[in-house]
Design an enzyme around this catalytic site. Structure first.
Site, short mmCIF file in Angstrom:
data_model
loop_
_atom_site.label_atom_id
_atom_site.label_comp_id
_atom_site.label_asym_id
_atom_site.label_seq_id
_atom_site.Cartn_x
_atom_site.Cartn_y
_atom_site.Cartn_z
N LYS A 114 -13.83 -11.42 -63.82
CA LYS A 114 -12.71 -10.49 -63.44
C LYS A 114 -12.81 -8.94 -64.57
O LYS A 114 -13.08 -9.13 -65.63
CB LYS A 114 -11.38 -10.81 -64.32
CG LYS A 114 -10.02 -10.49 -63.91
CD LYS A 114 -8.93 -11.54 -64.39
CE LYS A 114 -7.46 -10.61 -64.10
NZ LYS A 114 -6.30 -11.58 -64.44
N SER B 63 -2.85 -12.54 -61.29
CA SER B 63 -3.77 -11.41 -61.11
C SER B 63 -5.11 -11.62 -60.93
O SER B 63 -5.83 -10.70 -60.63
CB SER B 63 -3.25 -10.41 -62.20
OG SER B 63 -4.01 -11.23 -63.47
N SER C 199 -2.02 -16.18 -64.10
CA SER C 199 -2.99 -15.45 -63.40
C SER C 199 -4.19 -16.16 -62.98
O SER C 199 -5.21 -15.49 -62.30
CB SER C 199 -3.36 -14.06 -64.11
OG SER C 199 -2.05 -13.31 -63.87
#
Lengths: 482, 99
Positions: free
Chosen positions: A75, A150, A174
């Site tokens: 990420k 997210s 997330s």
């Protein structure tokens, strides 16, 4: 489609090589990423160099461990030395970190290969990856739907087999919510279990890094590599790290599993509820003893979170001022004007909203009524879990009240926030939580099953998830992409 | 629709504190969106928390101490490489003090 453990076996038998596998993944990314848009940056050259090094070690019969040569996605909220880390934001678009996050250094020491950095909601604020300043990521199961957020890019990359595993971060769900939406395993470890050195900070009392993988064993292998105390993160704890893969086979006979009544609410998707109830029966069939528990303050957790997380974010994001790194707006005639313009141009709408909300909650006259109140409610949420865990070993519930929704479906900020109603309490209490595939809707969308454990008891979560996975087919399904 | 509980002047004040130059349409939108969120958050008032201690950290921790030792730090050149504007070994910013 292989798993991390399966690929490791093929490496050691000589059936597959890291350079061959990485080339195949890079080709697949080139072919499919334009549709899925999971990656923001693909690190082709460094991935191939890492693959060659792994290949030499494997040929010499001296691999660094079970992750040696395994291609992963990271990420874009986690700092990677020499590789742009934009965090889904225009304000960090030019940022190239001069150091690696501890989790990156640890994955490197374990021989893992980084294929690239994945797209995300700006500063990890969002539940759909539509808040990325660059482009939205698509759900591999239905390209018209969101992957969740997210960490939507990491979840989509794993689901679409554009990586074998990934790292994400979880502040209010997330990791777990996109894992549920994309039909992968996603684990948020206990607060303090994994070092956050080099993680771009959102809400420091809640943020935690964790793994995505296609199966439970893969998540256990990644967690093993990244868990443990780090002198560079004073909030990482010295609690010993057990052997997670050894725990997988221990079964769930006699395990006490709590079913929280408050996690089955009016308005939730009936197919999600039916799948989770069926999963509870599966756990019973494997010898678990289930019982009803109550977490009475669940309904207040979301409200408390939307004071605590924005308050911490407003403070953490004060560092983006256009001085030492990142974007700077042109034409500011003095420092104050430069700050205001840089932040107005550099941050997107959701980030501005949260900075405003957090600044308001912390401002003179409102601090006790909002921030102080939320911290007291946080204590009540924590106590709910403590009381439940006096009676049970883990909790089972849905990860999210719905399956993946269509892009553009949740334009109202509050409706988006409500996606995280079942994941946020876990962050407030600092507990480990895991989402794994628990079924599919009639239209073929994945449903996430959430397991919540006691602090630092990831081993029980993983062993229960593994037991469930062994008797269900969900993790073997893959989306059709061409 | 009821008048939002947060005024435009408050939005402007908070934006100033947060160093965010919001446009006029942004301010108006922000006012209504913050109002909707704060209205939802108001449900916390229903809970009696007078005798409840606040939690700032879920995992109880005391201060973490270490020896104060001289250690190498990141090279100046690498740190300055990210600066939007530099002059020699310094970061350049617009003027701070009035002439």
């Amino acid at each position: 489609m292989a798993t991390i453990a399966e690929l490791g076996i093929r490496y050691r038998s000589g059936e597959a090589t890291p350079t061959g596998v990485v080339r195949a993944y890079l080709e697949r990314i080139e072919a499919l990423n334009p549709q899925v848009r999971a990656y923001f940056t693909v690190t082709r050259d460094t991935a191939l160099a890492q693959a060659e090094a792994a290949e030499k070690r494997l040929k010499a019969g001296a691999p660094l461990g079970l992750l040696d040569g395994i291609p992963l996605a990271i990420k874009d909220v986690i700092c990677t030395k020499g590789i742009r880390t934009a965090c889904g934001s225009k304000i960090l678009e030019p940022f190239v970190p001069p150091y690696d996050a501890t989790v990156i250094a640890r994955l490197g020491a374990a021989g893992a290969i980084i294929l690239g950095k994945t797209n995300m909601d700006e500063f990890a604020m969002g539940s759909s990856t539509e808040n990325s300043a660059f482009f939205p990521t698509r759900n591999p199961w239905d390209l018209g739907r969101v992957p969740g957020g997210s960490s939507g890019g990491s979840a989509a990359a794993v689901a679409a087999d554009l990586a074998l595993g990934a790292l994400g971060s979880d502040t209010g769900g997330s990791i777990r919510q996109p894992a549920a939406f994309c039909g992968t395993v996603g684990l948020k470890p206990t607060y303090g279990r994994v070092s956050r050195y080099g993680l771009v900070a959102f809400a420091s009392s809640l943020d935690q890094i964790g793994p995505f993988a296609r199966d439970v064993r893969g998540a256990a292998l990644i967690l093993q590599a990244i868990a443990g105390h780090d002198p560079l993160d004073s909030t990482s704890t010295e609690v010993p790290v057990p052997d997670y893969t050894a725990a997988l086979g221990r079964g769930i006979e006699g395990l006490r599993v709590g079913v929280p009544a408050e996690y089955f609410i009016e308005g939730m998707d009936p197919e999600v509820e039916a799948a989770v109830r069926a999963a509870i029966d599966v756990l019973k069939g494997l010898g678990a003893r289930t019982e009803k528990v109550s977490l009475p303050h669940t309904d207040y957790a979301l409200a408390a979170y939307y004071l605590i997380a924005p308050a911490e974010a407003s403070s953490n994001l004060a560092r983006y001022d256009g001085v030492k790194y990142g974007y700077r707006a042109a034409g500011g005639k003095d420092l104050i004007q430069m700050y205001g313009r840089t932040r107005a141009e550099g941050f997107g709408a959701e980030v501005k909203r949260r900075i405003m909300l957090g600044t308001y909650a912390l401002s003179a006259g409102y601090y006790e009524a909002y921030y102080g109140k939320a911290q007291r409610v946080r204590t009540l949420v924590r106590r709910d879990f403590q009381q439940a865990f006096e009676r049970v070993d883990l909790l089972v519930c849905p990860t999210a009240p719905s399956v993946a929704f269509k892009l553009g479906d949740k334009e109202d900020p509050l409706q988006m926030y409500l996606c995280d109603v079942f994941t946020i309490p876990v962050n407030l209490a600092g507990l480990p939580g895991l989402s794994l595939p628990g079924g599919f809707t009639a239209t073929g969308l994945p449903i996430g099953l959430q397991l919540i454990g006691k602090p630092f008891d990831e081993a029980t979560l993983l062993s229960a998830a593994y037991a469930y996975e062994q008797v269900t087919p969900w993790h073997t399904r893959a989306p059709e992409l061409a | 629709m009821a008048e939002p509980k947060i005024t435009l002047a408050e939005v402007e004040h908070v934006a100033r504190l947060a160093r965010l130059d919001l446009s006029e349409p942004e301010k108006k939108r922000m006012r209504f969106q913050l109002d909707a969120i704060l209205t939802y958050i108001d449900k916390l008032r229903r809970l009696d928390t007078d005798d409840v201690e606040p939690t700032s950290h879920a995992i109880p921790m005391v201060n973490v101490m270490r020896e104060d030792e001289v250690r190498p730090c990141l090279p100046t050149e690498e740190m300055l490489a990210n600066a939007p504007e530099r002059e020699g070994d310094f970061v350049r910013v617009p003027r701070i003090i009035e002439e």
